[in-house]
Design a protein around this motif. Sequence first.
Motif, PDB file in Angstrom:
ATOM      1  N   VAL A 120      10.356  -6.094   0.422  1.00 32.44           N
ATOM      2  CA  VAL A 120      11.381  -5.214   0.973  1.00 32.44           C
ATOM      3  C   VAL A 120      11.168  -5.145   2.490  1.00 32.44           C
ATOM      4  O   VAL A 120      10.054  -4.983   2.960  1.00 32.44           O
ATOM      5  CB  VAL A 120      11.243  -3.815   0.338  1.00 32.44           C
ATOM      6  N   ASP A 121      12.263  -5.312   3.251  1.00 33.20           N
ATOM      7  CA  ASP A 121      12.127  -5.349   4.698  1.00 33.20           C
ATOM      8  C   ASP A 121      12.076  -3.959   5.312  1.00 33.20           C
ATOM      9  O   ASP A 121      11.346  -3.704   6.258  1.00 33.20           O
ATOM     10  CB  ASP A 121      13.316  -6.100   5.318  1.00 33.20           C
ATOM     11  N   ILE A 122      12.935  -3.086   4.788  1.00 32.98           N
ATOM     12  CA  ILE A 122      13.057  -1.766   5.398  1.00 32.98           C
ATOM     13  C   ILE A 122      13.144  -0.736   4.281  1.00 32.98           C
ATOM     14  O   ILE A 122      13.623  -1.030   3.196  1.00 32.98           O
ATOM     15  CB  ILE A 122      14.376  -1.659   6.211  1.00 32.98           C
ATOM     16  N   ILE A 123      12.684   0.468   4.582  1.00 31.14           N
ATOM     17  CA  ILE A 123      12.820   1.534   3.593  1.00 31.14           C
ATOM     18  C   ILE A 123      13.705   2.622   4.177  1.00 31.14           C
ATOM     19  O   ILE A 123      13.499   3.059   5.325  1.00 31.14           O
ATOM     20  CB  ILE A 123      11.446   2.138   3.232  1.00 31.14           C
ATOM     21  N   THR A 124      14.695   3.036   3.405  1.00 27.03           N
ATOM     22  CA  THR A 124      15.532   4.129   3.865  1.00 27.03           C
ATOM     23  C   THR A 124      15.056   5.398   3.155  1.00 27.03           C
ATOM     24  O   THR A 124      14.777   5.386   1.957  1.00 27.03           O
ATOM     25  CB  THR A 124      17.030   3.865   3.576  1.00 27.03           C
ATOM     26  N   TRP A 125      14.881   6.488   3.921  1.00 32.37           N
ATOM     27  CA  TRP A 125      14.321   7.701   3.332  1.00 32.37           C
ATOM     28  C   TRP A 125      14.840   8.926   4.054  1.00 32.37           C
ATOM     29  O   TRP A 125      15.378   8.797   5.158  1.00 32.37           O
ATOM     30  CB  TRP A 125      12.795   7.654   3.418  1.00 32.37           C
TER      31      TRP A 125
ATOM     32  N   ILE C 229      16.576  -3.684   1.456  1.00 31.76           N
ATOM     33  CA  ILE C 229      16.311  -2.295   1.846  1.00 31.76           C
ATOM     34  C   ILE C 229      15.962  -1.476   0.622  1.00 31.76           C
ATOM     35  O   ILE C 229      16.738  -1.404  -0.334  1.00 31.76           O
ATOM     36  CB  ILE C 229      17.546  -1.714   2.552  1.00 31.76           C
ATOM     37  N   GLY C 230      14.808  -0.857   0.661  1.00 32.39           N
ATOM     38  CA  GLY C 230      14.376  -0.057  -0.478  1.00 32.39           C
ATOM     39  C   GLY C 230      14.727   1.405  -0.273  1.00 32.39           C
ATOM     40  O   GLY C 230      14.641   1.920   0.841  1.00 32.39           O
ATOM     41  N   ILE C 231      15.124   2.060  -1.347  1.00 31.22           N
ATOM     42  CA  ILE C 231      15.384   3.499  -1.269  1.00 31.22           C
ATOM     43  C   ILE C 231      14.121   4.201  -1.718  1.00 31.22           C
ATOM     44  O   ILE C 231      13.609   3.959  -2.821  1.00 31.22           O
ATOM     45  CB  ILE C 231      16.559   3.913  -2.171  1.00 31.22           C
ATOM     46  N   ARG C 232      13.645   5.082  -0.872  1.00 27.00           N
ATOM     47  CA  ARG C 232      12.388   5.744  -1.212  1.00 27.00           C
ATOM     48  C   ARG C 232      12.550   6.652  -2.406  1.00 27.00           C
ATOM     49  O   ARG C 232      13.547   7.347  -2.557  1.00 27.00           O
ATOM     50  CB  ARG C 232      11.927   6.542   0.004  1.00 27.00           C
ATOM     51  N   LEU C 242       9.299   2.944  -4.129  1.00 25.85           N
ATOM     52  CA  LEU C 242      10.751   2.813  -4.090  1.00 25.85           C
ATOM     53  C   LEU C 242      11.391   3.124  -5.431  1.00 25.85           C
ATOM     54  O   LEU C 242      10.775   2.936  -6.483  1.00 25.85           O
ATOM     55  CB  LEU C 242      11.134   1.390  -3.689  1.00 25.85           C
ATOM     56  N   THR C 245      16.555  -0.896  -4.856  1.00 23.96           N
ATOM     57  CA  THR C 245      16.576  -1.869  -3.767  1.00 23.96           C
ATOM     58  C   THR C 245      18.005  -2.319  -3.478  1.00 23.96           C
ATOM     59  O   THR C 245      18.779  -2.595  -4.402  1.00 23.96           O
ATOM     60  CB  THR C 245      15.741  -3.113  -4.137  1.00 23.96           C
TER      61      THR C 245
END
Lengths: 125, 171, 348
Positions: A120-125, C229-232, C242, C245
């Motif tokens: 995974v390149d980026i994590i959105t939180w 892009i992973g959703i936490r 995560l 994804t």
Amino acid sequence: MAKRTKKYDIFIVAAILLFAVIMIFLNLLLPQKGIIGVKVTVDGVLAVSITQDGLYPVEKDGKHLLTVEFYQGKARVKESTCDNQICVKTGWISNTNQTIVCLPHKIVVEPIGGKNTDGVDIITW
Amino acid sequence: MVKSKKLSNISILTGIACAMYVVESFIPLPMPLPGVRWGFSNLPVLLSAVLDYGVLSCAMIAFGKSFIGGLLSGRIASATFFMGLSGSIASALFMGWLKKHAPKVGTIGISELGALLNNTVQILIAGLILGNSKAVFYYYPYLVLIGTVTAYLLAVVSNIFLRSTNHDAKV
Amino acid sequence: MRAKDFSSISKSTVLIFSMLGISLILLLFIIFSKPLPTYEKSEIFSLGTYVRIYIAGGKVSSKNLLKIAEKEIERLYAKYSSNIPSSVVYQLNEKREIECDEESLFLFQAAVNVSKITGDSFDPTLRPVLMLWGFDDVNSSKRVPSSYEIEQVLPFVSYKFIDIDSKNRKIKLLKEGVTVDLGGISKGFIVDRVIDRIKEIDPKATGFIDAGGDIGIIGPKFGNRPWQIGIRDPFSSDPTKLIDTLYIYSGAVATSGNYERYFIQNGTLYHHIIDPKTGYPANNCRSCTVISDKVMTADAYATGLFVLGIDNPALEYFTKFGVQAYLIDNTGKTVETSGFEYFRNKVK
């Protein structure tokens, strides 16, 4: 020239070429797992295991040899005191099929394992 | 051939090989490969093989160029030196043997197989020096590719030489 | 020659030529496959969070683009932060009426628009309430205000008190005591502006800007692949865990979560996403992820839809404004808009 170029010659050249090219192809096509770190060995002995981003100087007997940089799942030799700089010119390695070698310093930078989270390149939180 | 003439020829070839050895260390490779040299200095070795000077002569020239060439370029006892030395000698022995025992293989074939053995031995030695063979294996196929091209060129040059000296007529 | 010789000759010739042919094709393939561009990165603390910029320049050097991006971010942050005296927002709160440029007008208008569309679940005048809780600034002390205190300031909360005169380029606050905080939208807006600037300079640049989980994509990975892009997972204290994804080629993703900024008092968690209508942290949601074409849109709607909560019957209606959303509430229940699933597919 025709007398000295025998039939087997072409066969030999073709076979060698094919051999080399297939090896390269395999290297590129093999499942390229992202690396979670690199192992740096000096003269066969493990000097440092890197899993965190950063710059890691490698020394032996108090002499600075080169600096390994690890960043976002890739690694490279940022600078080196060796004279041919091949290790530096190799650039970034990012998968488990690649390595960086500094022959004058006898240093090998080898990737460690693969990530089990799939890149995974980026994590959105 | 008269023994002394053969000996002087071998010396000349060794001298040429040494010069080439030093010069080729200045020519950059198309891609960064540790400890590798072009291999043009193997031309005299190849020549001595196809001129039927025998396995021993080939090995002598190979040894001579690596050792003296190494002294001249100041790179003795380094990784590159050992790789080159082992590779050249193994390759020289093989090429000499091929010429004698494998008549069906022509100049190009001898040169290519010699180059292949040279590169393989170099990689093996590099692996030994580093204490890690998997690492250098990554470079091996690229090395073989470059070697294939160089070997072909050397074979062409050798054939031109052979033709102009009418060597076959004597055999 | 006998027929037998002919067949043996052609067989080996075929073999040789096919071997040469294969090697040649493979070799050409290897030689002519383009090297992948390398991404340069930069990390700075700005916009009230940790910003990660990842760029591979097309015709301009990546390092230069990074420097430009960093400078723009700092400049715009200073321009729109509520706590910096020289900022547009601070000036407006002080002087009650200001003259400003097109960019500021655009931002204020956008904030007002989202307020209207979300039925005031997102509101730029929430500052008085935020100040009570201590959520106005990272350094403010956090506490639970009394319901009386909240009741006192709620009358000052409404986007309707912002008057935007686009013809004369003026913004005016219509009631004494009303103050503005663009926190829920300025971060996204700034990222959009920086990305626009980068694309102006180098249209072929690719990469992304990640401002504390609000992501704007400059260009697809290596020019033709989606960013993963992973959703936490909002239930885990592990920030790398995560729950989903997404694969996105362009646009923006932003998430509002109750785990981002909060404090705990007497065993209860109070987070920073305040419902403008009640003055208390919104409780019908734990995490809200929004995908849109602009980070400003994603940022603002992530906040607004979070407040509207998981039982929002009009959720699908918001797709009209170019957003797709995915909500998770405190029980683990999830709901999403119809177009969200599209982004879960790697191959589209």
